[in-house]
Design an enzyme around this catalytic site. Structure first.
Site, PDB file in Angstrom:
ATOM      1  CD  GLU A   1       8.942  -1.993  -2.441  1.00 28.18           C
ATOM      2  OE1 GLU A   1       7.757  -1.838  -2.765  1.00 28.18           O
ATOM      3  OE2 GLU A   1       9.746  -2.682  -3.093  1.00 28.18           O
TER       4      GLU A   1
ATOM      5  CG  ASN B   1       6.960  -8.633  -4.278  1.00 20.34           C
ATOM      6  OD1 ASN B   1       5.922  -8.490  -3.633  1.00 20.34           O
ATOM      7  ND2 ASN B   1       7.331  -7.799  -5.227  1.00 20.34           N
ATOM      8  CD  GLU B   2       3.600  -7.121  -7.896  1.00 19.21           C
ATOM      9  OE1 GLU B   2       4.421  -6.729  -8.731  1.00 19.21           O
ATOM     10  OE2 GLU B   2       2.674  -6.409  -7.476  1.00 19.21           O
TER      11      GLU B   2
ATOM     12  CB  CYS C   1       9.859  -4.317  -6.925  1.00 17.98           C
ATOM     13  SG  CYS C   1       8.279  -4.478  -7.753  1.00 17.98           S
TER      14      CYS C   1
HETATM   15  O1  AHR Z   1       4.152  -0.965  -3.822  1.00 18.02           O
HETATM   16  C1  AHR Z   1       4.895  -0.715  -4.958  1.00 18.02           C
HETATM   17  C2  AHR Z   1       5.161  -1.966  -5.782  1.00 18.02           C
HETATM   18  O2  AHR Z   1       3.998  -2.481  -6.322  1.00 18.02           O
HETATM   19  C3  AHR Z   1       5.728  -3.125  -5.023  1.00 18.02           C
HETATM   20  O3  AHR Z   1       7.079  -3.025  -4.853  1.00 18.02           O
HETATM   21  C4  AHR Z   1       5.418  -4.289  -5.912  1.00 18.02           C
HETATM   22  O4  AHR Z   1       5.288  -5.482  -5.206  1.00 18.02           O
HETATM   23  C5  AHR Z   1       4.166  -3.849  -6.612  1.00 18.02           C
HETATM   24  O5  AHR Z   1       4.293  -3.997  -7.984  1.00 18.02           O
END
Ligand code: AHR
Length: 662
Positions: free
Chosen positions: A46, A385-386, A247
Site C-alpha cells: 500500500e 477493503n475493510e 484504505c
Molecule cells: O495497513 C494500514 C491500514 O490498516 C490499511 O490501509 C487498512 O486496510 C488497515 O486499516
C-alpha cells in the site's frame, strides 16, 4: 500446559532415547496432507509511509508534473521569473512551469527540486534525466541541469552539470544521462536558464514532467522500481502480491479512491491523486503526499510476474472509507443498484480484460502497447477493503454477481471488516458465506496478548465455507521502536497455526510492507528504507522463513505440551515439499527460557544431520536499523539427528526451521 494426544505421547516417551524433553513433537512424515496453497505468505503493498512515490517507485523528483495542490510548486524552489501555466501537452496533467529571463546576465531563473526527503545518489551510478520542453517565443534556449548538494560546506554546490539545448517551439522530450561522482542521500536537482558563456539565458523556456531515474532499476525497466527494494521483495519469495491496499483502495471520498484506470498508459498523462494517508494522522502529517500513479497496475502485474507472486488486485466496491464518512453520505457511497455501481462493475471487468484479455480487446491492447502482449493470468480479485455492514454486503452482491457472470474463473475475495472478532466480524463472515465469495480477508493488528490467545484460531474454522485470507496482520507492541524483534516471534508462533490449517487458510500477507524512515505514518512495517539503504526487519525474516519453506503439503503434527490460551510455550507446524523432497518442521519457542524439544519424524529413518535456519529474537527490543541492519538475521546451520529423532534446545524467543531429507 495442556497435554495433547496423550496416547501418542505416551508411546513416544517409551520409544525415545533419554533426553529431558519439555516438548515432544511428532510429525507424520509419511502422511502428507492438505496442499499448502502457492499463494501462502505474500506481500501487502500500500502507498502508506511513502512506499510508492519516494519508495519502491524509483522516480527521484517530487511533483514532477507541477500538479500538486494547492501549490503546484510544492517540492520545488523557484528563483527568478517562474510562473505556472495550465495548457500543457498532457490532458490529465495540464500544468507546467514557464522560466523567463530576468533581463540581466547575472539574475537567474530556474527551479530546484528537493526530491523525497532529498535525492539519493550512488557514486558512479548513472541517472536518466528527462523533461518535456519548448521555447514558445524565442530561438533556442539552453537549460543547465545540475545535481547539487545544498548542505555542502564547499564553495560549489553542484557536482554534476550538463546542458540541454531546447530548440523547438513544440513540446519535445529531452533526455540526458548524469553520472554521480559521489554517494549522497540528500542531493537536489537544479535546472535554470543559462547561456554557454555561463551568463543567464535571455529568453523563455517551458518545462514539464521533469524526471530523474536511476538507469539501474529493477530489471532495467525505464519507468522502473528501486532495485534494492524490489530485490528485497524477490528475496522473500512471496506467494501472493496484494495491491494497492488498504484504505488507499477506498479513499477518503469516492473521488479520492485508487482508480486503476488512472494508473495505466503513458506516465506523463496519469493524473495524480492526493494520498489519503497524507491527512489521516495529524501527528505524522505530510501535506506533500500525492500518488503519481507511476507505480500503477501495469507495473504491479509486471512486478508480480517478476518476483514470482500471484497478483491480487483489490478494487473499490462503490464505497469510500466508512470510518471517515457518515452512513448516509451520498458522496461516499455509490447507489446500491446495478446502474449506480456501473462504474465499479466496469472497473472490475475492464481490469480482468487488461490483465488477461486478448490483445484485440480495448484493455488487452493497452497492456500490449505498454509492453506485455502476453496475458498476466490474473486469477483473484478482491472487492472492497475493510468494509462492513449491509452498506457493503448489498454492493458486493451486485458487483460480484456481474463479475461472476462474465468471469466465473476469477476467484473473488470479500472482507470480514476491520475487526478480528466480535459481532461485526461474525456478521461479515456470515454475509461472505451467503454471498459465496471464495476467500474472506481478515485483518488483525493486535498486541502480543492477542497473538498468544489466537494460536488455535483456525483449528475450528468451517472447512466447507470460503477460505481464509489473513490479509493484514502484525503483532504490535508499545514503545518507540520501529519494530520489536520480540513481537516478531509471536507472528512466527501464530503462523504455525496458519500452516497447520492449510486446508482452510489459503493466503496470508503481513502489513504494511514498506516505510521510509523520514516519512512514515504507521509502524511496525516489514521493510524500512531511506534514500540509499534497505533494512529488513525481524518480521520480514519471519515471513521469509515461512515463504521460502512453505512446502507443498502439510504434515500432521502432535505437540506434547501445547500452551494454554494466553501462555507462552512451544508452537510447531510441519510440511513436506514434493518438489525438493524436504521435510520441514518449524518450531517457535515464545518462552523466556530455553526449551528442550524432541522432534520425531514418523516414517523417516537414517537421519544423521538436518539443516536449520534460526531467528533469535531473545533480545525483545532489538531491531534492525539503517545504521545496524543485521542485528536480527536468520542464521543457517545444522544439528545432529538420530534415526528419525532430532533433539534440540530451542533458546528463548527463537524460531527454528528444521529441514530434513530422506
Ligand atoms: O495497513 C494500514 C491500514 O490498516 C490499511 O490501509 C487498512 O486496510 C488497515 O486499516
Amino acid at each position: 500446559m495442556r497435554i495433547r494426544n496423550l496416547l501418542l505421547v505416551a508411546s513416544l516417551l517409551l520409544a525415545l532415547p533419554t533426553f529431558a524433553q519439555d516438548n515432544v513433537i511428532t510429525v507424520q512424515a509419511d502422511l502428507p496432507g492438505a496442499a499448502v496453497q502457492p499463494t501462502m505468505y505474500g506481500i501487502f503493498f500500500e502507498d502508506i509511509n511513502f512506499a510508492a512515490d519516494g519508495g519502491l517507485y524509483a522516480e527521484l523528483i517530487k511533483n514532477r508534473s507541477f500538479e500538486f495542490t494547492p501549490d503546484p510548486l510544492t517540492g520545488w524552489q523557484a528563483f527568478g521569473k517562474v510562473s505556472i501555466k495550465d495548457d500543457g501537452p498532457f490532458e490529465n496533467n495540464p500544468h507546467y512551469a514557464r522560466l523567463e529571463s530576468m533581463g540581466h546576465p547575472e539574475w537567474w531563473t530556474g527551479l530546484v527540486n528537493e526530491g523525497f526527503f532529498g535525492i539519493g545518489l550512488k557514486k558512479d551510478h548513472e541517472y536518466r534525466f528527462s523533461l518535456y520542453a519548448r521555447v514558445p517565443f524565442d530561438s533556442a534556449q539552453t537549460l543547465r541541469v545540475q545535481l547539487i548538494d545544498p548542505y555542502t560546506k564547499e564553495e560549489k554546490q553542484e557536482f554534476v552539470s550538463k546542458d540541454i539545448k531546447v530548440k523547438s517551439k513544440d513540446w519535445k522530450k529531452y533526455t540526458i544521462t548524469l553520472k554521480s561522482p559521489r554517494t549522497i542521500d540528500k542531493a537536489q536537482l537544479r535546472i535554470f536558464l543559462c547561456e554557454y558563456n555561463g551568463k543567464s539565458g535571455k529568453g523563455t523556456c517551458d518545462v514539464e514532467h521533469v524526471s530523474l531515474f536511476p538507469t539501474d532499476t529493477w530489471n532495467g525497466h525505464e519507468n522502473g522500481m528501486r532495485k534494492d527494494l524490489a530485490q528485497a521483495l524477490y528475496d522473500m519469495h512471496p506467494g501472493v502480491f496484494r495491491f494497492p491496499g488498504g484504505c488507499i483502495v477506498e479513499g477518503v471520498t469516492l473521488d479520492n479512491r485508487y482508480s486503476w484506470k488512472n494508473s495505466v498508459g503513458p506516465v506523463e498523462n496519469r493524473p495524480i491523486n492526493k494520498n489519503r494517508w497524507e491527512s489521516t494522522f495529524t501527528y505524522r502529517y505530510y501535506p506533500d503526499y500525492f500518488q503519481s500513479y507511476g507505480l500503477g497496475f501495469f507495473e504491479f502485474f509486471q512486478l508480480s510476474e517478476e518476483i514470482g507472486s500471484e497478483p491480487l488486485p483489490i478494487l473499490n466496491v462503490g464505497m469510500a472509507c466508512q470510518y471517515q464518512n457518515k452512513k448516509t453520505d451520498k458522496k461516499a457511497y455509490a447507489p446500491a443498484t446495478e446502474e449506480g455501481l456501473k462504474e465499479f462493475i466496469d472497473d472490475c471487468l475492464d481490469l480482468i480484460e487488461f490483465a488477461n484479455g486478448d490483445t484485440s480487446t480495448k484493455w488487452g491492447k493497452l497492456r500490449a502497447d505498454m509492453g506485455h502482449p502476453k496475458p498476466f493470468n490474473m486469477k483473484f480479485l478482491g472487492i472492497g477493503n475493510e468494509q462492513w455492514d449491509s452498506l457493503y454486503f448489498e454492493r458486493l452482491d451486485i458487483i460480484s454477481k456481474a463479475v461472476r457472470k462474465a468471469h466465473p474463473e476469477i476467484k473473488l475475495v470479500g472482507t470480514s471488516g476491520p475487526d478480528a472478532e466480535g459481532k461485526q466480524f461474525d456478521h461479515g463472515w456470515m454475509a461472505m458465506k451467503e454471498l459465496q465469495v471464495d476467500l474472506v480477508d481478515e485483518h488483525f493488528y493486535r498486541p502480543v496478548s492477542w497473538f498468544k490467545r489466537e494460536w488455535e484460531r483456525y483449528d475450528e474454522y468451517d472447512r466447507k465455507g470460503p477460505k481464509v485470507f489473513a490479509g493484514e496482520y502484525a503483532c504490535h507492541d508499545k514503545g518507540k521502536k520501529y519494530n520489536h524483534a520480540g513481537a516478531s516471534i509471536y507472528e512466527a508462533a501464530f503462523m504455525t497455526g496458519l500452516e497447520r490449517n492449510a486446508d482452510v487458510v489459503s493466503m496470508a500477507t503481513y502489513a504494511p510492507l514498506f516505510a521510509h524512515v523520514d516519512g512514515w505514518q504507521w509502524r511496525p512495517d516489514a521493510i524500512w528504507f531511506d534514500n540509499l539503504h534497505v533494512v529488513k526487519t525481524a518480521s520480514y525474516y519471519v515471513q521469509q522463513m515461512f515463504a521460502r519453506n512453505k512446502g507443498t503439503n502439510v504434515l500432521p503434527i502432535a505437540n506434547s505440551e501445547f500452551p494454554d490460551k494466553g501462555e507462552d510455550g512451544v508452537l510447531a507446524s510441519a510440511v513436506y515439499d514434493k518438489e525438493t523432497g524436504e521435510y520441514i518442521v518449524k518450531v517457535v519457542n515464545t518462552c523466556d527460557s530455553t526449551r528442550e524439544v524432541s522432534i520425531r519424524l514418523e516414517g523417516l529413518k537414517n537421519l544423521s544431520r538436518v539443516n536449520t535456519i534460526t531467528l533469535d529474537c531473545s533480545d525483545y527490543n532489538a531491531e534492525n536499523t539503517i545504521e545496524d541492519p543485521n542485528v536480527v538475521v536468520p542464521d543457517e546451520s545444522s544439528v545432529a539427528a538420530d534415526g528419525n529423532i532430532i533433539n534440540a534446545a530451542i533458546r528463548a524467543k527463537n524460531f527454528v526451521v528444521f529441514k530434513a531429507r530422506k
